[in-house]
Motif scaffolding. Sequence first.
Motif, PDB file in Angstrom:
ATOM      1  N   PRO A  67       0.695  -1.252   0.083  1.00  0.00           N
ATOM      2  CA  PRO A  67      -0.019  -0.187   0.024  1.00  0.00           C
ATOM      3  C   PRO A  67       0.766   1.159   0.039  1.00  0.00           C
ATOM      4  N   THR A  69       2.699   4.486   0.788  1.00  0.00           N
ATOM      5  CA  THR A  69       3.365   4.757   2.307  1.00  0.00           C
ATOM      6  C   THR A  69       3.077   6.254   2.390  1.00  0.00           C
ATOM      7  N   SER A  73      -1.766   3.815   7.802  1.00  0.00           N
ATOM      8  CA  SER A  73      -1.429   2.317   8.115  1.00  0.00           C
ATOM      9  C   SER A  73      -2.309   1.540   7.459  1.00  0.00           C
ATOM     10  N   PRO A  74      -1.979   0.248   6.854  1.00  0.00           N
ATOM     11  CA  PRO A  74      -3.010  -0.781   6.224  1.00  0.00           C
ATOM     12  C   PRO A  74      -4.056  -1.085   7.195  1.00  0.00           C
ATOM     13  N   ASN A  75      -4.943  -1.526   6.660  1.00  0.00           N
ATOM     14  CA  ASN A  75      -6.047  -2.102   7.306  1.00  0.00           C
ATOM     15  C   ASN A  75      -6.680  -3.276   6.605  1.00  0.00           C
ATOM     16  N   PHE A  76      -5.829  -4.464   6.402  1.00  0.00           N
ATOM     17  CA  PHE A  76      -6.536  -5.629   5.582  1.00  0.00           C
ATOM     18  C   PHE A  76      -7.180  -6.428   6.522  1.00  0.00           C
ATOM     19  N   TYR A 188      -3.653  -9.260  -0.439  1.00  0.00           N
ATOM     20  CA  TYR A 188      -3.501  -7.786  -0.342  1.00  0.00           C
ATOM     21  C   TYR A 188      -2.327  -7.143  -0.613  1.00  0.00           C
ATOM     22  N   CYS A 306      -2.516  -4.068  10.483  1.00  0.00           N
ATOM     23  CA  CYS A 306      -2.345  -2.661  10.509  1.00  0.00           C
ATOM     24  C   CYS A 306      -0.854  -2.302  10.548  1.00  0.00           C
TER      25      CYS A 306
END
Length: 389
Positions: A67, A69, A73-76, A188, A306
């Motif tokens: 993802p 930057t 923050s990611p949320n997979f 992802y 996350c």
Amino acid sequence: KREAGKIEVAEPRNKLPRPAPSLPTDPALYSGPFPFYRRPSELGCFSLDAQRQYHGDARALRYYSPPPTNGQSPNFDLRDGYPDRYQPRDEEVQERLDHLLRWLLEHRGQLEGGPGWLAGAIVTWRGHLTKLLTTPYERQEGWQLAASRFQGTLYLSEVETPAARVQRLTRPPLLRELMYMGYKFEQYMCADKPGVSPDPSGEVNTNVAFCSVLRSHLGNHPLLFSGEVDCTDPQAPSTQPPTCYVELKTSKEMHSPGQWKSFYRFRTGVDRMRTLHKLLKWWAQSFLPGVPNVVAGFRNPEGFVCSLKTFPTMEMFEYVRNDRDGWNPSVCMNFCAAFLSFAQNTVVQDDPRLVYLFSWEPGGPVTVSEHRDAPHAFLPPWYVEAVTQ
Ligand code: 0WD
Ligand code: CA
């Protein structure tokens, strides 16, 4: 007189029961200097499709696409799609070395090192070598490796232990979902084409695999092995395999994510040992094929990733170098080299129907037994016949 003497010396020797050969696995026995390990080079690759069919190309290779930057923050959601969009591979099908042998059959004429090279080599899966590397530190799971010599080459193929089979058939639902979550993370993080964003809306089909075929050398053992590769990084400093490859992992979120060091230093007990052991497995698996980076996604108790962290393979040992309970790469590699010598010296007869079964359970040495034909013989007739004619 001389003849009589000769007989006297020879007879008692022949009558002594030969001790069954075995190989100890205690770490203390293997703490020498790091052995020679040739920089692995890729000889080729193959792909397995959604129906687990072989293709001699890179069609299943995916592209690393983390993802952006931009501070977020990611949320997979790793549980998304489970179980309705999950096509797990049929684990009852024992493929043994078949896909790798197919590749070998189609490429043995063009191998570097000349036609004699293969006759002196060991052929196996990377995953089998990983198990050998971690054996001196493994306290839970034993293994069995079947070995056959054919036209000089030593082939090693894992056999599922009875205990592993029981575990697989009684796998708790939560563990099944956890396995899915590991594959979902790959979805992802990877795209089918370079420079494109991942599409996590489709199915997770674990029949699909991209495998790299590599050549290396451990001690005096030439190696040809294949390993499944998660993705290639189009932005990597070198686009040359295997240095462009990335291994993806998921791990339980830590108290302060990204602060692995404080984690391993202050935590004690079971959690810490698990972490050390996990790092050992990550190192062994990626070091063997020369994959330079492992990207970990840390999942919270709800199953969301996350945070991400990249662990360079060559820096993993630094986390445990000064740790009493740590592991040592030299021990892993020296043990593996010792096992390969042990196998080379044990498997003397050149016969694709003859199998030497190497068995190991934690706490004991590696032992050997001999078998002929089914169920342990693993070199398929189509391979033996094609190579023999
Ligand atoms: O049929 C069998 N009993 C075996 C099949 C035994 C050993 C390997 N294989 C197959 C695997 O399915 C894979 O396609 O050989 C291929 C390459 O194996 P490898 O790279 O030598 O295996 P390993 O290093 O143990 O595993 C690499 C990845 C795993 O990644 P993680 O991050 O979880 O370590 O291969 C995948 C998995 O993604 N993988 C499997 N996928 C489906 N079914 C399996 C499996 N049984 N085992 C590993
Ligand atoms: Ca992986």
